[in-house]
Design an enzyme around this catalytic site. Structure first.
Site, PDB file in Angstrom:
ATOM      1  N   SER A 193       0.852  -1.194   0.000  1.00 27.89           N
ATOM      2  CA  SER A 193       0.000   0.000   0.000  1.00 27.89           C
ATOM      3  C   SER A 193       0.885   1.240   0.000  1.00 27.89           C
ATOM      4  CB  SER A 193      -0.887   0.013   1.248  1.00 27.89           C
ATOM      5  OG  SER A 193      -1.485   1.279   1.451  1.00 27.89           O
ATOM      6  N   TYR A 253      -1.477  -0.855  10.227  1.00 30.27           N
ATOM      7  CA  TYR A 253      -1.591  -1.190   8.805  1.00 30.27           C
ATOM      8  C   TYR A 253      -0.353  -0.708   8.049  1.00 30.27           C
ATOM      9  CZ  TYR A 253      -3.545  -1.238   4.048  1.00 30.27           C
ATOM     10  OH  TYR A 253      -3.767  -1.449   2.707  1.00 30.27           O
TER      11      TYR A 253
END
Length: 262
Positions: free
Chosen positions: A146, A159
């Site tokens: 990401s 995350y």
């Protein structure tokens, strides 16, 4: 067709392949001729997808798997090994969860679940797949990371931590396993229109802010990520390894720019 641009005769495992980016990756790889095994935690979505792919003539099979479970990961890889006669060309570590909130509000269970799902699963499946990838003599590991692992994003510190770790893991495995004919790369998407990202897009102000920071002026689509994943798995990409490539509409390279109103 030039064999550099075909996956004919190759095999792949895609985790979390029944929806979102994973689903698009399966379609991309299958369309290029690969035989694919898919795992997903949702039996309903998996069965729907398998039926859909069968109608399209794709060579895809799959099973339910919670990749946060050590034992289920081992069972999954045993199944894949039997399915593909001990050889695997492509491993796509796609599964990921996001739980955005301020760092001081996370508890131990949040940390443990995110680490086991996003990071430990990819690490362990890469370990388990090594002999299969080596046996194929043309192995490729793709980590779906990401932009949150590249720059600071409001998607939660845990995350971001897991995605940054995947980027480093790709670099390390690229060097360590190159002698075994295995490449490793990380693909880092911006926010993509998927069910997982839907809560973010429900916030109109958040979406507006995101789009304003993205030079292309929009969020991405799953097939804009899957196309890069497929390319990195092709023989045409045989000299690309250890890279983190952002699919982000220019977000991560955007500095400050002032455009006065006309």
């Amino acid at each position: 067709m030039d064999k550099r641009w075909s996956l004919q005769g190759m095999t792949a495992l895609v985790t979390g392949g029944a929806s979102g980016i994973g689903h698009a990756i399966v379609e991309e790889l299958a369309g290029l001729g690969a035989r694919i095994y898919v795992c997903d935690i949702s039996e309903t979505l998996l069965n729907q997808s398998l039926s859909e792919w069968e109608k399209k003539g794709f060579q895809v099979s799959g099973s339910i798997c919670d990749v946060s479970s050590h034992s289920e990961r081992e069972t999954l890889m045993q199944t894949v090994s039997k399915m593909f006669d001990g050889k695997l060309n492509i491993l796509v570590n796609n599964v990921g969860v996001v739980n955005p909130k301020p760092t001081i509000e996370y508890v131990a269970a949040d940390f443990s679940f995110s680490i086991s799902t996003n990071l430990e699963s990819a690490y362990h499946l890469s370990q388990l797949s090594h002999p299969l990838l080596k046996a194929s003599e043309f192995g490729s590991i793709i980590f779906i990371s990401s932009v949150g692992g590249v720059v600071s994003m409001e998607c939660g510190s845990i995350y971001s931590l897991t995605k940054g770790a995947l980027n480093q893991l790709a670099k390390t495995l690229a060097c360590e396993w190159a002698r075994d004919g295995i490449r490793a790369n990380s693909v880092a998407p911006n926010f993509i229109y998927t069910a997982m990202a839907q809560p973010f897009f429900k916030d109109a102000d958040y979406e507006k802010s995101l789009v304003s920071r993205t030079p292309l002026g929009r969020a991405g689509e799953p097939n804009e990520v899957s196309s890069l994943v497929a390319f990195l798995c092709l023989p045409a990409a045989s000299y690309i390894t250890g890279q983190t490539i952002c699919v982000d509409g220019g977000l991560t390279v955007n500095g400050f720019s002032y455009k006065p109103q006309a």
